[in-house]
Write a protein that holds these residues in place. Structure first.
Motif: not given
Length: 227
Positions: A1-3, A9-10, A23-26, A167-170
């Motif tokens: 979870m986020a802190h 990203l998580q 892809f985000h980093d790219h 965290t699951l990308g859903l």
């Protein structure tokens, strides 16, 4: 979870989320390069005292700054489309869970285990135990196995909702009268949190989602005792 004070990203718990982080980093690196180039050109324009009449008619430069953005868009679009098609793939799921959004709680149905149905409400602050998370923990968690493809069938009974676990990308919309589906394969055991991501009324902020992911053998033993 986020802190608190988290910038990125998580941590990924599924192959899809790993692809999304890559892809985000790219894309972020491409944006950094574009910003640096534009700021450098502005700096030179504002600080130089030299003038050149050829700049006003430079077809080679115009050709370059027309083709270069097109190439950059292709470099961003191709990985994005690849991930988009990956998220739509359904490869022989081992388990199907139906999630129904209500105002303001979730109903889950294990369709492969005799129609096991239960509601999942947010825990009020007075019922929280030490270690529980305020506004995130629920009375009934969704228990699922890891390293097995899971299919989620998502719909709503009243208004628009959105079933999201970062965290699951859903993130899939729950729409009345329509059954949407998404799949995922978790790679690590643990407890993972999500929330409704569609404004659905006064208590929209109080529709948490909690998934408890456990090894497949333990899940099968628990399922036998449940049945």
């Amino acid at each position: 979870m986020a802190h608190a004070a988290q910038v990125g990203l998580q941590d990924a718990t599924s192959p899809i989320m790993e692809e999304l982080i890559t892809f985000h980093d790219h894309a972020l690196m491409i944006i950094f390069l574009i910003c640096f180039l534009v700021l450098y050109a502005l700096f030179l324009t504002l600080t130089t005292k030299l003038t050149n009449t050829n700049i006003s008619d430079a077809q080679e430069m115009e050709t370059v700054w027309t083709i270069l953005p097109a190439i950059i868009l292709v470099l961003i679009a191709l990985p994005s489309l690849r991930i988009l098609y990956m998220t739509d793939e359904v490869n022989d799921p081992s388990l199907t869970i139906k999630s129904i959004g209500h105002q303001w709680y979730w109903t889950y149905e294990y369709t492969d285990y005799g129609g096991l149905i239960f509601n999942s409400y947010m825990l009020p602050p007075l019922f929280l135990e030490p270690g529980d998370l305020r506004l995130l923990d629920v009375d009934n968690r969704v228990v699922l196995p890891i390293e097995a493809p899971i299919r989620m069938m998502i719909t709503s009974q009243d208004v628009l909702h959105s079933w999201a676990v970062p965290t699951l990308g859903l993130k899939t919309d729950a729409i009345p009268g329509r059954l949407n589906q998404t799949t995922f394969t978790a790679t690590r055991p643990g407890v993972y949190y999500g929330q409704c991501s569609e404004i659905c009324g006064a208590n929209h902020s109080f529709m948490p989602i909690v998934l408890e992911l456990i090894p497949l053998k333990i899940f099968e033993m628990g399922a036998v005792f449940t049945l």
